[in-house]
Design a protein around this motif. Structure first.
Motif, short mmCIF file in Angstrom:
data_model
loop_
_atom_site.label_atom_id
_atom_site.label_comp_id
_atom_site.label_asym_id
_atom_site.label_seq_id
_atom_site.Cartn_x
_atom_site.Cartn_y
_atom_site.Cartn_z
N TRP A 188 0.83 -1.20 0.00
CA TRP A 188 0.00 0.00 0.00
C TRP A 188 0.87 1.25 0.00
O TRP A 188 0.60 2.21 -0.73
CB TRP A 188 -0.92 0.02 1.23
CG TRP A 188 -1.79 -1.19 1.35
CD1 TRP A 188 -2.12 -2.08 0.36
CD2 TRP A 188 -2.45 -1.66 2.53
NE1 TRP A 188 -2.93 -3.07 0.85
CE2 TRP A 188 -3.14 -2.84 2.18
CE3 TRP A 188 -2.50 -1.21 3.85
CZ2 TRP A 188 -3.89 -3.56 3.12
CZ3 TRP A 188 -3.24 -1.91 4.78
CH2 TRP A 188 -3.93 -3.07 4.41
N SER A 189 1.91 1.25 0.82
CA SER A 189 2.79 2.42 0.88
C SER A 189 3.60 2.57 -0.41
O SER A 189 3.90 3.68 -0.84
CB SER A 189 3.72 2.33 2.09
OG SER A 189 4.51 1.17 2.05
N LEU A 190 3.94 1.43 -1.03
CA LEU A 190 4.66 1.49 -2.31
C LEU A 190 3.79 2.11 -3.40
O LEU A 190 4.30 2.76 -4.31
CB LEU A 190 5.10 0.09 -2.73
CG LEU A 190 6.38 -0.44 -2.07
CD1 LEU A 190 6.59 -1.91 -2.44
CD2 LEU A 190 7.59 0.39 -2.46
N ALA A 191 2.48 1.89 -3.33
CA ALA A 191 1.58 2.50 -4.31
C ALA A 191 1.63 4.02 -4.21
O ALA A 191 1.61 4.73 -5.23
CB ALA A 191 0.15 2.00 -4.09
N VAL A 192 1.73 4.53 -2.99
CA VAL A 192 1.85 5.97 -2.79
C VAL A 192 3.21 6.44 -3.31
O VAL A 192 3.32 7.49 -3.97
CB VAL A 192 1.68 6.33 -1.30
CG1 VAL A 192 1.84 7.83 -1.10
CG2 VAL A 192 0.32 5.87 -0.79
N ALA A 193 4.26 5.66 -3.01
CA ALA A 193 5.60 6.03 -3.47
C ALA A 193 5.68 6.04 -4.99
O ALA A 193 6.37 6.89 -5.58
CB ALA A 193 6.62 5.05 -2.91
N HIS A 194 5.01 5.10 -5.63
CA HIS A 194 5.00 5.05 -7.09
C HIS A 194 4.39 6.32 -7.68
O HIS A 194 4.87 6.84 -8.70
CB HIS A 194 4.22 3.83 -7.56
CG HIS A 194 4.03 3.77 -9.05
ND1 HIS A 194 5.06 3.50 -9.92
CD2 HIS A 194 2.93 3.97 -9.83
CE1 HIS A 194 4.61 3.52 -11.16
NE2 HIS A 194 3.32 3.81 -11.13
#
Length: 239
Positions: A188-194
């Motif tokens: 989920w946090s990687l989706a924001v980072a992307h």
């Protein structure tokens, strides 16, 4: 919904000498690794993404979240000192929310700050890698703190269960079972980072909308249920 006295006691418990050393060990290791990698390979975007994603976000952030989240309330329940706190005229949701804010703050400081420093060491924020992973660490800190605070209210083995989730479910099953990745704070946090970085260096198996909804839902529900468990604990003590 914030009590300074509860916050002070929680900070004191989390930042005691022994716990502070544990909290600082992984960030220090990340910085040392980043310096060594930069010296050996030079500035490289892919290498920076690998180090920040593979160690900072996948290992350091959840472990610090476990320590801060469970440590914010678990020890007080285990040794019975929570009875003293609950005897004060403070609303139970206020206690939980205050402890959550403290846990989030501690997790962010010991995870997001070193992630940013490590990213700048590795590649000087090329392609927004350092900022993207720092944002991911900040977002993950909120959800991890809420989840592990809840664990601290429902189990005497919260640290063990927290580590199992962070290191077994997310790291092991998340890499082997595609469906498990949807139930991963890391993804989920990687989706924001992307969204922050763009490009292909930061990727996630979860869409941004889904990730945002799940991050908010897990944080809110975990905080609410922790408050309910604390209330039931009070009633049980009164009986």
């Amino acid at each position: 919904m914030y009590d300074p006295t509860v916050a002070r006691l929680t900070y004191r418990a989390l930042l005691g000498r022994r716990r502070a050393l544990i909290l600082g060990a992984l960030p220090l290791l990340l910085i040392v690794i980043s310096v060594a990698v930069r010296a050996l390979t030079g500035a490289d975007d892919q290498t920076a993404a690998d180090v920040l994603g593979g160690f900072a976000l996948a290992t350091m952030v959840p472990i610090i979240g476990v320590i801060a989240g469970t440590g914010a309330i678990g020890p007080e329940i285990d040794d019975g000192s929570v009875v003293y706190l609950l005897s004060k005229p403070i609303k139970r949701p206020t206690i939980i929310l205050t402890k959550l804010i403290v846990a989030i703050g501690v997790t962010m400081v010991f995870s997001a700050v070193p992630t940013m420093i490590a990213g700048l060491i590795l590649n000087g924020n090329g392609q927004q890698i350092a900022v993207a992973y720092t944002v991911a660490a900040l977002v993950a800190s909120i959800a991890y703190s809420a989840l592990f605070l809840l664990l601290g209210t429902v189990s005497r083995h919260a640290v063990v269960f927290g580590l199992v989730y962070a290191l077994v479910w997310e790291a092991l099953f998340g890499s082997l079972v595609p469906g498990a990745r949807t139930l991963s704070v890391q993804q989920w946090s990687l989706a924001v980072a992307h969204k922050v970085a763009g490009g292909d260096l930061v990727t996630s198996d979860v869409g941004l909308t889904t990730a945002t909804v799940l991050l908010v839902a897990v944080t809110v529900l975990a905080t609410w249920y922790a408050g309910q468990k604390l209330r039931s604990l009070t009633l049980a003590g009164e009986e």
